[in-house]
Design a protein around this motif. Structure first.
Motif, mmCIF file in Angstrom:
data_model
loop_
_atom_site.group_PDB
_atom_site.id
_atom_site.type_symbol
_atom_site.label_atom_id
_atom_site.label_comp_id
_atom_site.label_asym_id
_atom_site.label_seq_id
_atom_site.Cartn_x
_atom_site.Cartn_y
_atom_site.Cartn_z
ATOM 1 N N HIS A 87 0.810 -1.408 -0.059
ATOM 2 C CA HIS A 87 0.215 -0.079 -0.061
ATOM 3 C C HIS A 87 0.777 1.315 0.059
ATOM 4 N N LEU A 88 1.998 1.132 0.165
ATOM 5 C CA LEU A 88 3.002 2.193 0.017
ATOM 6 C C LEU A 88 2.806 2.893 -1.287
ATOM 7 N N LEU A 89 2.411 1.865 -2.140
ATOM 8 C CA LEU A 89 2.130 2.361 -3.766
ATOM 9 C C LEU A 89 0.614 2.443 -4.072
ATOM 10 N N ALA A 90 0.047 2.609 -3.062
ATOM 11 C CA ALA A 90 -1.674 2.832 -3.177
ATOM 12 C C ALA A 90 -2.196 3.697 -3.990
ATOM 13 N N ASP A 91 -1.508 5.149 -3.914
ATOM 14 C CA ASP A 91 -1.836 6.279 -4.564
ATOM 15 C C ASP A 91 -1.527 6.033 -6.120
ATOM 16 N N ALA A 92 -0.519 5.395 -6.470
ATOM 17 C CA ALA A 92 -0.256 5.304 -7.777
ATOM 18 C C ALA A 92 -1.060 4.042 -8.353
ATOM 19 N N VAL A 93 -1.237 3.140 -7.854
ATOM 20 C CA VAL A 93 -2.481 2.107 -8.114
ATOM 21 C C VAL A 93 -3.596 2.781 -8.209
ATOM 22 N N GLY A 94 -4.310 3.392 -7.439
ATOM 23 C CA GLY A 94 -5.455 3.822 -7.717
ATOM 24 C C GLY A 94 -5.562 5.091 -8.550
ATOM 25 N N ALA A 95 -4.522 5.419 -8.686
ATOM 26 C CA ALA A 95 -4.664 6.765 -9.880
ATOM 27 C C ALA A 95 -4.546 5.864 -11.409
ATOM 28 N N ALA A 96 -4.045 4.904 -11.535
ATOM 29 C CA ALA A 96 -3.846 4.077 -12.730
ATOM 30 C C ALA A 96 -5.012 3.475 -13.084
ATOM 31 N N ALA A 97 -6.268 3.244 -12.003
ATOM 32 C CA ALA A 97 -7.317 2.503 -12.547
ATOM 33 C C ALA A 97 -8.451 3.447 -12.338
ATOM 34 N N THR A 98 -9.482 3.223 -13.139
ATOM 35 C CA THR A 98 -10.676 3.964 -13.123
ATOM 36 C C THR A 98 -11.740 3.270 -12.073
ATOM 37 N N ILE A 99 -11.358 2.280 -11.709
ATOM 38 C CA ILE A 99 -12.315 1.463 -10.579
ATOM 39 C C ILE A 99 -11.674 1.684 -9.196
ATOM 40 N N PRO A 100 -12.489 1.585 -8.101
ATOM 41 C CA PRO A 100 -12.123 2.202 -6.836
ATOM 42 C C PRO A 100 -10.927 0.970 -6.187
ATOM 43 N N LEU A 101 -10.157 1.880 -5.383
ATOM 44 C CA LEU A 101 -9.108 0.898 -4.605
ATOM 45 C C LEU A 101 -9.735 0.695 -3.127
ATOM 46 N N LEU A 102 -9.581 -0.249 -2.813
ATOM 47 C CA LEU A 102 -10.266 -0.607 -1.097
ATOM 48 C C LEU A 102 -8.877 -0.671 -0.531
ATOM 49 N N HIS A 103 -8.813 0.471 0.417
ATOM 50 C CA HIS A 103 -7.600 0.697 1.048
ATOM 51 C C HIS A 103 -7.401 -0.110 2.435
ATOM 52 N N ILE A 104 -6.429 -0.754 2.684
ATOM 53 C CA ILE A 104 -6.347 -1.674 3.835
ATOM 54 C C ILE A 104 -6.298 -0.946 5.087
ATOM 55 N N ALA A 105 -5.690 0.003 5.137
ATOM 56 C CA ALA A 105 -5.689 0.989 6.464
ATOM 57 C C ALA A 105 -7.026 1.394 6.684
ATOM 58 N N ASP A 106 -7.833 1.879 5.767
ATOM 59 C CA ASP A 106 -9.367 2.255 6.104
ATOM 60 C C ASP A 106 -10.167 1.137 6.582
ATOM 61 N N ALA A 107 -10.035 -0.170 6.047
ATOM 62 C CA ALA A 107 -10.508 -1.245 6.421
ATOM 63 C C ALA A 107 -10.426 -1.563 7.890
ATOM 64 N N THR A 108 -9.307 -1.300 8.209
ATOM 65 C CA THR A 108 -8.722 -1.495 9.739
ATOM 66 C C THR A 108 -9.246 -0.624 10.785
ATOM 67 N N ALA A 109 -8.962 0.718 10.274
ATOM 68 C CA ALA A 109 -9.173 1.724 11.110
ATOM 69 C C ALA A 109 -10.668 1.815 11.565
ATOM 70 N N LYS A 110 -11.514 1.433 10.905
ATOM 71 C CA LYS A 110 -12.942 1.689 11.013
ATOM 72 C C LYS A 110 -13.485 0.845 12.061
ATOM 73 N N PRO A 111 -13.257 -0.634 12.216
ATOM 74 C CA PRO A 111 -13.250 -1.427 13.363
ATOM 75 C C PRO A 111 -12.783 -0.846 14.593
ATOM 76 N N ILE A 112 -11.455 -0.327 14.538
ATOM 77 C CA ILE A 112 -10.778 -0.056 15.716
ATOM 78 C C ILE A 112 -11.639 1.195 16.388
ATOM 79 N N LEU A 113 -11.992 2.295 15.520
ATOM 80 C CA LEU A 113 -13.188 2.974 16.234
ATOM 81 C C LEU A 113 -14.348 2.731 16.635
ATOM 82 N N ASP A 114 -14.920 1.678 15.930
ATOM 83 C CA ASP A 114 -16.052 1.138 16.364
ATOM 84 C C ASP A 114 -16.091 0.679 17.659
ATOM 85 N N ARG A 115 -14.647 0.108 17.947
ATOM 86 C CA ARG A 115 -14.454 -0.613 19.507
ATOM 87 C C ARG A 115 -14.217 0.531 20.528
ATOM 88 N N GLY A 116 -14.104 1.838 20.044
ATOM 89 C CA GLY A 116 -13.753 2.732 20.975
ATOM 90 C C GLY A 116 -12.433 2.858 21.330
#
Length: 231
Positions: free
Chosen positions: A87-116
Motif C-alpha cells: 500500500h506504499l504504492l496505493a496512490d499510484a495504483v489507485g490513480a492508474a485505474a478507473t475502478i475504486p481501490l479499497l485501502h487496507i488501512a481504512d478497512a482496519t481503522a473503522k473497526p478500531i474506532l467502532d470498538r472505541g
C-alpha cells in the motif's frame, strides 16, 4: 455481486487467506453454495521482495500499476492489494485505474474506532512500521494515535515476516517473540494492536495477544465483500 480484483502473491501465503475469507464470508451472507466472483493477478513474490530490498519502488510501482490495469481490463470492479507493505504504492495504483481501490488501512481503522479505541500498536514489515504511508493515513484520516515497537523489536518483527511467515514457516518461539513485543506496546499505552502485515494472522491469533488484535487480512477481505455486495 460485483467482481473483486485481487493483486496477490505478496506473498501467496496471505493471498490464500484472502481467497478463503472472501469466499467464506460470501457464503455466510448469501447462503447455500454461493461464492465470490473475483479475479486475482498473483506475482512471483521473489521478484517483488527483491525490489523491496533494493528500494526500487519505481519498478515495483510499474508492476503494481500494470497489475491493476490488467485486472480492470479483465472485468474487475474494484482493486484489493493483498498486502499492507505494498500500500506504499496505493496512490499510484489507485490513480492508474478507473475502478475504486479499497485501502487496507481504512478497512482496519473503522473497526478500531467502532470498538472505541484511539491508541493502537502497529506490527508489520519495517516499511509499514517506519514509513508514513500507513501510520499517517490512520492518524490523519481517522485520528488514531499509532505506536510502533523500538528499533530492536522492529528488526525482530520484520525478520520473522521475511524469513519465516512469507515462507509458510510458523514457529512457537516466533509467536512468543511477537507476544513480548505486543506486551511492550501495551505497557507503552496501546489499547489494541494492528497485525499490519497480511501474514501475521498466520502466527498470532486473538487468544495469543495481550491486546485486542485487529487482523488486517480478515478485515480487508470482509471489507471487499461489503463493497461487492453493495452494503
Amino acid at each position: 455481486m460485483k467482481i473483486i480484483g485481487l493483486i496477490g502473491g505478496l506473498s501467496w501465503e496471505s493471498s490464500a487467506e484472502y481467497y478463503r475469507i472472501i469466499n467464506q464470508e460470501t457464503r455466510k451472507r448469501l447462503g447455500g453454495v454461493h461464492s465470490a466472483p473475483c479475479l486475482m493477478l498473483s506475482f512471483d513474490f521473489g521478484e517483488i521482495e527483491a525490489l523491496q530490498a533494493a528500494g526500487d519502488w519505481n519498478a515495483a510501482s510499474e508492476r503494481m500499476v500494470d497489475a491493476a490495469r490488467r485486472l480492470e481490463l479483465a472485468g474487475a470492479e474494484c482493486i484489493v492489494i493483498c498486502s499492507n507493505t505494498m500500500h506504499l504504492l496505493a496512490d499510484a495504483v489507485g490513480a492508474a485505474a478507473t475502478i475504486p481501490l479499497l485501502h487496507i488501512a481504512d478497512a482496519t481503522a473503522k473497526p478500531i474506532l467502532d470498538r472505541g479505541f484511539s491508541r493502537v500498536g502497529l506490527l508489520g514489515t519495517r516499511f509499514t512500521m517506519e514509513q508514513d504511508f500507513y501510520r499517517g493515513r490512520m492518524s490523519e484520516r481517522f485520528g488514531l494515535d499509532v505506536l510502533t515497537p523500538d528499533a530492536a523489536e522492529r528488526d525482530i518483527v520484520n525478520s520473522i515476516i521475511y524469513e519465516e511467515l512469507v515462507r509458510g514457516i510458523i514457529r512457537a518461539e516466533s509467536r512468543r517473540a511477537y507476544q513480548a513485543v505486543i506486551e511492550t506496546l501495551r505497557d507503552a499505552g496501546a489499547e489494541a494492536v494492528v497485525l499490519g502485515c497480511t501474514e501475521i494472522g498466520l502466527l498470532i491469533k486473538r487468544a495469543d495477544s495481550a491486546l485486542p488484535a485487529f487482523d488486517t487480512t480478515a478485515l480487508h477481505a470482509r471489507a471487499a465483500v461489503d463493497w461487492a455486495l453493495g452494503g
